[in-house]
Enzyme design. Structure first.
Site, PDB file in Angstrom:
ATOM      1  N   SER A 123       1.336  -1.206  -0.080  1.00  0.00           N
ATOM      2  CA  SER A 123       0.104   0.268  -0.434  1.00  0.00           C
ATOM      3  C   SER A 123       0.573   1.180   0.143  1.00  0.00           C
ATOM      4  CB  SER A 123      -0.782   0.199   1.695  1.00  0.00           C
ATOM      5  OG  SER A 123      -1.708   1.230   1.457  1.00  0.00           O
ATOM      6  N   GLU A 222      -2.255  -2.307  -8.309  1.00  0.00           N
ATOM      7  CA  GLU A 222      -3.214  -2.653  -7.782  1.00  0.00           C
ATOM      8  C   GLU A 222      -3.970  -1.911  -6.793  1.00  0.00           C
ATOM      9  OE1 GLU A 222      -3.066  -3.462  -3.828  1.00  0.00           O
ATOM     10  OE2 GLU A 222      -1.937  -2.615  -3.661  1.00  0.00           O
ATOM     11  N   HIS A 291      -3.779  -5.365  -1.514  1.00  0.00           N
ATOM     12  CA  HIS A 291      -4.949  -5.367  -0.869  1.00  0.00           C
ATOM     13  C   HIS A 291      -6.153  -6.175  -1.224  1.00  0.00           C
ATOM     14  CE1 HIS A 291      -4.144  -1.325  -1.116  1.00  0.00           C
ATOM     15  NE2 HIS A 291      -4.129  -0.980  -0.097  1.00  0.00           N
TER      16      HIS A 291
END
Length: 324
Positions: A123, A222, A291
């Site tokens: 992330s 992603e 995620h």
């Protein structure tokens, strides 16, 4: 092992890829917080999971949260740099993502650049991982964090995949294969160097000194919580910035919480197929990376791999991500 790192305007320069030492039962891992604060109970659960895997976990530098940051910019940067300098620490594991890693990057200088350590996270950690790759050619580890994957446990919903984690940080005698559990959008295969991470954070490297050079890569993208048109905009930005030129393959996450605005409108899968399908390179959509509500795979960044876009897809890692 070497790689080519460059801007689009300059000829590629051959540089040496720097790999950290493999982790084992004597290795000491320390939490760090480059972005947002995390629930303390989840951090404790994640640390206990690392101990269950046989690692030792050191105490982290205490920080006082400031709004949506885990601490002041100076505090977070000093924590990161001091833990890299510690001879008794072998790896840094992020507590969570959120937002804030980008604040650490301006004029960030690593004193012992030739002695990389395992830095594990995903992330918002993409900002830091891209920077360390661009400036120092450090291999990164895109995988679970203490309060985002490790806390839930192995092989469970919102947990992590133990086999891929241990292979990434500990395997020194060759490669391994990740079952992506996705869907092949363009059915073929190719070899490249795995780079990328969270789509939003890869996009925000554009125009910075650490802008990611994607040529020759298996590009991992992603994210979560985006509307399909927002994914469309981000992909078009990357396309118009010529970041898909020379890409060998594309590995896409499943983009949770990114449903269409209304029944029958375009999905994120539709957007990815339309914009990326014309590239003619292997594409796997919906992999259990970053995620994901499924057990999260750990993907080493900066190593060579073969993306097989057949069926549910496979990523064959062709070289160790760590050294003995």
């Amino acid at each position: 092992m070497s790689a080519r790192l460059s801007s689009l305007e300059e000829p590629a320069v051959e540089v040496e890829v720097r790999k950290p030492r493999a982790l084992n039962g004597r290795s000491v891992l320390v939490p760090f917080a480059p972005a947002s604060p995390a629930d303390f109970a989840k951090v404790l659960s994640g640390a206990e999971e690392l101990r269950n895997l046989g690692f030792q976990v050191a105490d982290a530098t205490p920080l006082t949260p400031e709004g949506y940051f885990a601490g002041s910019m100076a505090g977070r940067r000093n924590e990161f740099l001091s833990e890299l300098e510690r001879d008794d620490v072998d790896a840094l594991v992020a507590i969570r993502g959120g937002y804030g890693s980008n604040y650490l990057l301006d004029d960030l200088a690593i004193e012992r650049a030739d002695a990389p350590k395992v830095i594990l996270g995903y992330s918002d950690l993409t900002s830091l991982q891209v920077y360390l790759w661009k400036r120092y050619a450090w291999v990164g580890f895109y995988g679970p964090m203490l309060a985002a994957g490790l806390d839930a446990g192995e092989g469970v919903e919102k947990g992590y995949d133990q086999e891929s984690l241990l292979a990434a940080v500990g395997k020194t005698d060759g490669g391994w294969t990740l079952k992506l559990r996705g869907e092949a959008l363009v059915d073929t295969e190719a070899v490249g160097r795995v780079l990328g991470g969270c789509l939003t954070l890869v996009e925000t490297t554009l125009g910075t000194p650490w802008e990611l050079d994607t040529r020759g890569s298996i590009l991992l993208l992603e994210d979560r919580g985006m509307k399909p048109w927002q994914v469309d905009r981000a992909l078009m930005h990357l396309k118009q910035a010529r970041k898909f030129e020379g890409v060998r393959g594309i590995l896409l996450g499943e983009f949770p919480d990114c449903g269409p605005l209304m029944t029958g409108s375009a999905t994120v899968r539709d957007v990815c197929a339309r914009i990326l399908g014309a590239l003619g390179v292997p594409i796997v959509f919906g992999a259990a990376v970053g995620h994901t509500p499924r057990p999260m795979l750990t993907v080493p960044l900066g190593v060579k791999a073969r993306l097989r876009a057949h069926g549910e897809g496979e990523l064959e890692i062709l070289e160790p991500a760590v050294v003995p």
